[in-house]
Write a protein that holds these residues in place. Sequence first.
Motif, PDB file in Angstrom:
ATOM      1  N   HIS A 112      64.893  13.084  51.106  1.00 27.63           N
ATOM      2  CA  HIS A 112      65.490  12.933  49.781  1.00 27.63           C
ATOM      3  C   HIS A 112      66.230  14.196  49.338  1.00 27.63           C
ATOM      4  N   SER A 113      65.574  15.347  49.422  1.00 27.28           N
ATOM      5  CA  SER A 113      66.197  16.576  48.909  1.00 27.28           C
ATOM      6  C   SER A 113      67.361  17.041  49.778  1.00 27.28           C
ATOM      7  N   LEU A 114      67.410  16.608  51.038  1.00 31.38           N
ATOM      8  CA  LEU A 114      68.522  17.002  51.907  1.00 31.38           C
ATOM      9  C   LEU A 114      69.812  16.293  51.515  1.00 31.38           C
ATOM     10  N   LEU A 115      69.680  15.176  50.782  1.00 27.23           N
ATOM     11  CA  LEU A 115      70.871  14.450  50.337  1.00 27.23           C
ATOM     12  C   LEU A 115      71.508  15.104  49.114  1.00 27.23           C
ATOM     13  N   ASP A 116      70.806  16.045  48.512  1.00 26.78           N
ATOM     14  CA  ASP A 116      71.322  16.773  47.353  1.00 26.78           C
ATOM     15  C   ASP A 116      72.360  17.798  47.817  1.00 26.78           C
ATOM     16  N   PRO A 117      73.562  17.786  47.253  1.00 31.92           N
ATOM     17  CA  PRO A 117      74.598  18.753  47.692  1.00 31.92           C
ATOM     18  C   PRO A 117      74.145  20.205  47.608  1.00 31.92           C
ATOM     19  N   SER A 118      73.235  20.500  46.669  1.00 32.76           N
ATOM     20  CA  SER A 118      72.778  21.886  46.542  1.00 32.76           C
ATOM     21  C   SER A 118      71.986  22.345  47.757  1.00 32.76           C
ATOM     22  N   SER A 119      71.453  21.389  48.533  1.00 34.30           N
ATOM     23  CA  SER A 119      70.677  21.774  49.713  1.00 34.30           C
ATOM     24  C   SER A 119      71.561  22.416  50.770  1.00 34.30           C
ATOM     25  N   ILE A 120      72.836  22.017  50.797  1.00 33.65           N
ATOM     26  CA  ILE A 120      73.768  22.632  51.752  1.00 33.65           C
ATOM     27  C   ILE A 120      73.976  24.095  51.403  1.00 33.65           C
ATOM     28  N   MET A 121      74.073  24.377  50.108  1.00 33.38           N
ATOM     29  CA  MET A 121      74.262  25.757  49.675  1.00 33.38           C
ATOM     30  C   MET A 121      73.035  26.613  49.979  1.00 33.38           C
ATOM     31  N   SER A 122      71.854  26.002  49.948  1.00 31.28           N
ATOM     32  CA  SER A 122      70.630  26.766  50.204  1.00 31.28           C
ATOM     33  C   SER A 122      70.340  26.939  51.691  1.00 31.28           C
ATOM     34  N   GLY A 123      71.175  26.338  52.537  1.00 32.11           N
ATOM     35  CA  GLY A 123      70.989  26.489  53.983  1.00 32.11           C
ATOM     36  C   GLY A 123      70.114  25.428  54.613  1.00 32.11           C
ATOM     37  N   LYS A 124      69.619  24.478  53.822  1.00 25.07           N
ATOM     38  CA  LYS A 124      68.780  23.411  54.388  1.00 25.07           C
ATOM     39  C   LYS A 124      69.660  22.404  55.120  1.00 25.07           C
ATOM     40  N   ARG A 125      69.232  21.980  56.270  1.00 21.43           N
ATOM     41  CA  ARG A 125      69.960  20.953  57.014  1.00 21.43           C
ATOM     42  C   ARG A 125      69.007  20.263  57.965  1.00 21.43           C
TER      43      ARG A 125
END
Length: 680
Positions: free
Chosen positions: A78-91
């Motif tokens: 769920h949280s990986l679909l949040d655009p902010s996760s890309i900024m935090s380095g999560k993938r």
Amino acid sequence: MSTRARNREVCADCSAPDPRWASINRGVLICDECCSIHRGLGRHSSQVRHLTQTPWPSSQLQMVKSLYNNGANSIWEHSLLDPSSIMSGKRKANPQDRVHPNKTDFIKAKYQMLAFVHRMPCREDDSVTAKDLSKQLHSSVRTGNLETCLRLLSLGAQANFFHPEKGNTPLHVAAKAGQLLQAELLTVYGADPGAPDSSGKNPIDYARQAGHQELADRLVEIQFELTDRLAFYLCGRKPDHKNSQHFIIPQIADSLDLSELSKAAKKKLQSLSNHQFEELAMDVYDEVDRRETDAVWLATQNHSTLVTDTTVVPFLPVNPEYSSTRNQGRQKLARFNAHEFATLVVDILTDAKRRQQGNSPDNFKEMDQPDYDSVASDEDTEQEPTSGKDERTKSSESSDLSDSPITVQEFMEVKSALTASEAKIQQLLKVNCHLGEELRLMQSKLNSLQNENSTLKPPNSLARPQDLPHRAPPRGCRAMSMYETGSGLRQYHPRGETVCRDTTLTLQPLPIGCGPPVSLFPWFLFLLTLNPSTHRSIQSNFSRASGWPGDGTVPQSENPSEGECDSSLPCTEDVISKTELITKNIQELLRAAQENKHESFVPCSERILVAVTEMATLFPKRPSSESVRGSLCLLTSSASRLQGECQKATPHDSQQVIQCAYDIAKAAKQLVTVTTKDSN
């Protein structure tokens, strides 16, 4: 499912095409590499099953595919679909990522820690939140919206929740509404098909009264799933529940010739409380699942190449919800050979039938006059010659079931399946023999090179390892160290393979029930004589259980900018002296692993740690060289990890111990190379 739809399927964890496995309780499809990680998590985290090579209840397979096609994976990410996760380095992982540590870390975070699942707002009373979620689940199961119910279950809704106002459970509601797939999902998460409502009716009664006979029959099967799976494991048959046949108890050929020890074990089993017996039966069920999945895993892998990243699971993974005593007992089940384990399964089936019928051990007379399905023991299987049709027919006619006779056709189907399995086993044995021959050739080549090295004259000065000729002589009059045997050795290629640059080597997974092959350890020493570039090529194929990349990089906390750096390096002679001490202790550890002397692992690891500590003290606390910092980090962390691996290693599984020893040896060689270069 159409071929076009099948081709669109991708692994839920790394997006690799054409996944061949499923995680039942997560509702996702996964590829072979990710499946190997799921299996290491344990069934309490992920229940894996092959899509085509394992028999499935059709409704359960339909439930998993429905969840997959309707976005169940978004629940776990769920949280990986949040655009902010890309900024935090999560993938999420991708197909090109290494199994260890990249995919392993991601999958553990995703399913073990539930790091990406949507979290409910914090409330003072968590029990109120769980109750609210369970009430929502109770209402949702009357519809066909599976992903909504899975989301509620992932947040903490209870599958066995008893609604105080309605007087029943979610499974009662799903059964009355005829929601077969909802019933499958609820039972995967522990819903009890036999649970009574406030008036004493169970979900099976609800389904029958509402006219959903298929659902009622499936709930009966689920109610006896444990004993059905154990019986099928031994004889390839399941009871006919529609005709009130609920148990099949196979008979092993010599099971009636009981020793006093066996009789005492049976009495102890019968004296267990129902709760203790249920725990034991569940643990045996998990072991059956592990053994059957291992067999499917070995049969579906490509054995033309050697692999180390994806291997079999040698014993049941630890379940943190169980006590340490129970976890140890679960892991010991892997030590049972086929005959011993089959005997335990038969005893559990026999006692389960007795307890279900409410009989005491004294009046359960069926043990005296058994009417069981015949199953050959290990000894009978090994001594049985290739049988003709008449012998198989005779065997099938002499075996029967406790409730109905077995037909010749049914026996032939089981016999055919066993023959196919035997053929696959023989194929694997041939592959292992071929690999063993290749390793013996490597050992012979290594011995020859060492003999040639010992006859050469010593050089005037110690050359750098990367500058040594093809046959470098030992330095001075001391014994040859495996770190000074030169870098000019050509990499050995097995027969039939094309020689090319940067050819990588991989190791075959160790088979269950045996120690490391004898020829593995000379090959391990041979790898250490290769040049640094070849080391890097080989290193890329070794798994990293600790997550350390081993490429010379330094953790953030070791950044030289955080303190003063020291460019001084110790004397080369001192480094070589300490390295030889480490080498000697590693060789003792490998010899202990080769001879299956498990009790020597911990003492050897302690001596290695002392030697590594002494070597590390030679270097400044903050060396200026990045390669020195990386090698020291790898050296000390691998020595610490080696101690832990030696403490938990089993006599039949020392692969991680060997891996740690390899990392220590590699780091030590890098330090010798750096100090030698600096002195020159």
